[in-house]
Write an enzyme that holds these catalytic residues in place. Structure first.
Site, PDB file in Angstrom:
ATOM      1  N   HIS A   1       0.865  -1.199   0.000  1.00 16.94           N
ATOM      2  CA  HIS A   1       0.000   0.000   0.000  1.00 16.94           C
ATOM      3  C   HIS A   1       0.890   1.234   0.000  1.00 16.94           C
ATOM      4  O   HIS A   1       1.483   1.583   1.020  1.00 16.94           O
ATOM      5  CB  HIS A   1      -0.914   0.011   1.232  1.00 16.94           C
ATOM      6  CG  HIS A   1      -1.900   1.146   1.231  1.00 16.94           C
ATOM      7  ND1 HIS A   1      -3.265   0.953   1.366  1.00 16.94           N
ATOM      8  CD2 HIS A   1      -1.742   2.480   1.108  1.00 16.94           C
ATOM      9  CE1 HIS A   1      -3.883   2.120   1.325  1.00 16.94           C
ATOM     10  NE2 HIS A   1      -2.979   3.075   1.177  1.00 16.94           N
TER      11      HIS A   1
ATOM     12  N   HIS B   1       1.594   5.383  -1.702  1.00 17.15           N
ATOM     13  CA  HIS B   1       1.265   6.557  -2.526  1.00 17.15           C
ATOM     14  C   HIS B   1       2.573   7.172  -3.019  1.00 17.15           C
ATOM     15  O   HIS B   1       3.448   7.489  -2.208  1.00 17.15           O
ATOM     16  CB  HIS B   1       0.524   7.609  -1.685  1.00 17.15           C
ATOM     17  CG  HIS B   1      -0.746   7.090  -1.079  1.00 17.15           C
ATOM     18  ND1 HIS B   1      -1.973   7.230  -1.679  1.00 17.15           N
ATOM     19  CD2 HIS B   1      -0.978   6.400   0.075  1.00 17.15           C
ATOM     20  CE1 HIS B   1      -2.902   6.666  -0.925  1.00 17.15           C
ATOM     21  NE2 HIS B   1      -2.327   6.145   0.149  1.00 17.15           N
TER      22      HIS B   1
ATOM     23  N   LYS C   1      -9.388  -0.044  -5.902  1.00 15.79           N
ATOM     24  CA  LYS C   1      -9.390   0.546  -4.565  1.00 15.79           C
ATOM     25  C   LYS C   1     -10.721   1.236  -4.312  1.00 15.79           C
ATOM     26  O   LYS C   1     -11.140   2.088  -5.095  1.00 15.79           O
ATOM     27  CB  LYS C   1      -8.242   1.565  -4.456  1.00 15.79           C
ATOM     28  CG  LYS C   1      -8.177   2.324  -3.138  1.00 15.79           C
ATOM     29  CD  LYS C   1      -7.662   1.452  -1.988  1.00 15.79           C
ATOM     30  CE  LYS C   1      -7.777   2.166  -0.649  1.00 15.79           C
ATOM     31  NZ  LYS C   1      -6.712   3.129  -0.414  1.00 15.79           N
TER      32      LYS C   1
ATOM     33  N   HIS D   1     -10.560   1.241   1.735  1.00 17.96           N
ATOM     34  CA  HIS D   1     -10.317   2.233   2.783  1.00 17.96           C
ATOM     35  C   HIS D   1     -11.519   2.087   3.704  1.00 17.96           C
ATOM     36  O   HIS D   1     -12.618   2.527   3.379  1.00 17.96           O
ATOM     37  CB  HIS D   1     -10.218   3.647   2.202  1.00 17.96           C
ATOM     38  CG  HIS D   1      -9.935   4.668   3.260  1.00 17.96           C
ATOM     39  ND1 HIS D   1      -8.738   5.322   3.369  1.00 17.96           N
ATOM     40  CD2 HIS D   1     -10.687   5.110   4.309  1.00 17.96           C
ATOM     41  CE1 HIS D   1      -8.761   6.125   4.422  1.00 17.96           C
ATOM     42  NE2 HIS D   1      -9.935   6.020   4.999  1.00 17.96           N
TER      43      HIS D   1
ATOM     44  N   HIS E   1      -4.724  -0.597   5.776  1.00 20.45           N
ATOM     45  CA  HIS E   1      -4.246   0.196   6.917  1.00 20.45           C
ATOM     46  C   HIS E   1      -5.201   0.147   8.115  1.00 20.45           C
ATOM     47  O   HIS E   1      -5.740   1.153   8.536  1.00 20.45           O
ATOM     48  CB  HIS E   1      -3.935   1.647   6.525  1.00 20.45           C
ATOM     49  CG  HIS E   1      -4.925   2.316   5.606  1.00 20.45           C
ATOM     50  ND1 HIS E   1      -6.275   2.344   5.857  1.00 20.45           N
ATOM     51  CD2 HIS E   1      -4.752   2.994   4.452  1.00 20.45           C
ATOM     52  CE1 HIS E   1      -6.869   3.010   4.892  1.00 20.45           C
ATOM     53  NE2 HIS E   1      -5.975   3.416   4.023  1.00 20.45           N
TER      54      HIS E   1
ATOM     55  N   ASP F   1       1.382   2.589   3.584  1.00 20.46           N
ATOM     56  CA  ASP F   1       0.530   3.763   3.377  1.00 20.46           C
ATOM     57  C   ASP F   1       1.360   5.043   3.423  1.00 20.46           C
ATOM     58  O   ASP F   1       0.858   6.096   3.815  1.00 20.46           O
ATOM     59  CB  ASP F   1      -0.616   3.816   4.400  1.00 20.46           C
ATOM     60  CG  ASP F   1      -1.673   4.858   4.031  1.00 20.46           C
ATOM     61  OD1 ASP F   1      -1.769   5.213   2.847  1.00 20.46           O
ATOM     62  OD2 ASP F   1      -2.387   5.319   4.950  1.00 20.46           O
TER      63      ASP F   1
HETATM   64  C1  NCD Z   1      -3.516   9.113   2.038  1.00 17.33           C
HETATM   65  C2  NCD Z   1      -3.029  10.137   1.019  1.00 17.33           C
HETATM   66  O1  NCD Z   1      -2.510  11.183   1.410  1.00 17.33           O
HETATM   67  O2  NCD Z   1      -3.145   9.873  -0.191  1.00 17.33           O
HETATM   68  N1  NCD Z   1      -3.548   9.741   3.327  1.00 17.33           N
HETATM   69  C3  NCD Z   1      -3.519   9.101   4.520  1.00 17.33           C
HETATM   70  O3  NCD Z   1      -3.654   9.769   5.543  1.00 17.33           O
HETATM   71  N2  NCD Z   1      -3.321   7.812   4.620  1.00 17.33           N
HETATM   72  C4  NCD Z   1      -4.836   8.561   1.617  1.00 17.33           C
HETATM   73  C5  NCD Z   1      -5.237   7.328   2.377  1.00 17.33           C
HETATM   74  O4  NCD Z   1      -4.637   6.260   2.215  1.00 17.33           O
HETATM   75  O5  NCD Z   1      -6.155   7.410   3.187  1.00 17.33           O
HETATM   76 ZN    ZN Z   2      -3.298   5.083   1.541  1.00 17.80          ZN
END
Ligand code: NCD
Ligand code: ZN
Length: 352
Positions: free
Chosen positions: A17, A19, A104, A141, A179, A256
């Protein structure tokens, strides 16, 4: 702890997971991840979101060209699509054929860039039917979004109101509860009885294994410890750590790591997301060591995720040493900076 090892070897882990954003900032965060992980599931919550196979393929090419220019050929991005009220069964089949690994589900408004998310999961039943049929995992999520529900209860309410009905309606659909942050979620996954129990798993972040909600308010407001789902009470952290270190293949690593520029976090309405990619493996090692379970790290970090996604396990080995690493106050992020998790402090374990 006296017999604790000072060095551990494990098969190279993957991040299930992650970003990495887009444009200029992507290169900086990709380099941190690729130093540690062989593969990562790339989240689709860009602006605009990655809702189609064509957008996901274009995103994958941009990632590959950044990897090329960094000279990295040891990292594979695993692409996901953003589920919407309008995702068709046909798009799901096409995604499968094109090697996309998951969809997702963001409940609309749940987190960063989720405005285009699902307003009611019933709108997605044709797509979910198709996912179940072709063996395409759904990553969730797991928070309800209604403002009357207390922010600390949104995950546990999601289990009863969305997840359990979903598992009943699609017993063979592979679902990753992303998460997870509560005892309720850890126990729901551990004790799963609804649906085919081999189709449910959860990812756990380093911050939820190492911190409780006090960390958001230690001596003042700490925006860099704010993420969604938000950190919970200590009893929840303890339950998550117990799940992660239990040896159960239903729990695996997903950082995450969610980069936001320093000024977007240190603001009157700061963004949600912790940047853990800088030394995520060191953070996980610390968490596992805290309960004398370092021997369980390899399954969690390197085996169970690959097995769940029906991908081969990695073969290369990496070594972590118990050697204190100082974490910088800031790191470059495109033409701005980012504050990593543990900034200005140390992490007990480092990657060799
Ligand atoms: C994530 C993001 O910034 O893209 N933020 C977070 O707090 N985890 C989005 C997500 O996974 O909820
Ligand atoms: Zn995330």
């Amino acid at each position: 702890m006296s017999n604790s090892p000072t060095q551990i070897q494990l098969i190279q882990p993957d991040d299930w997971h992650l970003h990495i954003r887009d444009g200029e900032v992507m290169k900086d965060v990709l380099a941190d991840t690729a130093r540690q992980f062989a593969r990562a599931i790339i989240m689709p919550n860009l602006k605009p979101p990655v809702t189609t196979v064509d957008l996901a393929k274009a995103y994958r090419s941009r990632i590959e060209s950044n990897l090329n220019s960094l000279g990295i050929d040891t990292f594979t991005p695993l692409m996901t699509l953003y589920l919407t009220d309008n995702t068709s069964a046909d798009e799901v089949r096409k995604a499968k054929a094109e090697g996309m690994v998951a969809f997702k589900l963001y409940p609309a408004g749940a987190t960063t860039n989720s405005d285009a998310g699902v307003s009611d999961i019933k709108h997605c039943y044709a797509a979910l039917e198709s996912m179940q049929l072709v063996g395409m995992p759904l990553l969730v999520h797991g928070e309800v979004t209604s403002s009357e529900i207390d922010i600390f209860d949104r995950e546990s309410v999601f289990i009863d109101s969305v997840l359990e009905p979903l598992r009943k309606d699609f017993p063979e659909l592979k679902v990753v509860f992303e998460h997870i942050t509560t005892k309720e979620a850890a126990h729901y996954v551990r004790d799963a009885t609804t649906g085919n129990i081999n189709t449910l798993a959860a990812t756990i972040t380093p911050q939820h294994l190492l911190m409780n909600r006090n960390a958001i308010f230690a001596g003042g407001i700490r925006p860099h410890n704010y993420c969604l789902p938000i950190l919970k009470r200590e009893e929840h952290r303890v339950a998550l750590l117990e799940a992660a270190t239990s040896g159960s293949s239903r729990f695996f690593l997903g950082t995450d790591s969610a980069p936001h520029a320093k000024d977007a976090k240190e603001a009157a309405c700061g963004c949600a997301g912790c940047y853990s990619a800088f030394n995520a493996l060191g953070l996980y090692a610390e968490a596992f060591e805290s309960v004398d379970k370092l021997e369980k790290l390899e399954g969690f970090a390197s085996f169970f995720g690959a097995d769940f996604y029906s991908l081969s396990r990695n073969s290369k080995k990496i070594t972590l040493v118990k050697q204190v690493q100082s974490i910088p106050n800031e790191l470059p992020l495109g033409n701005t900076t980012i504050v990593p998790l543990r900034a200005g402090e140390t992490i007990a374990w480092s990657l060799v």
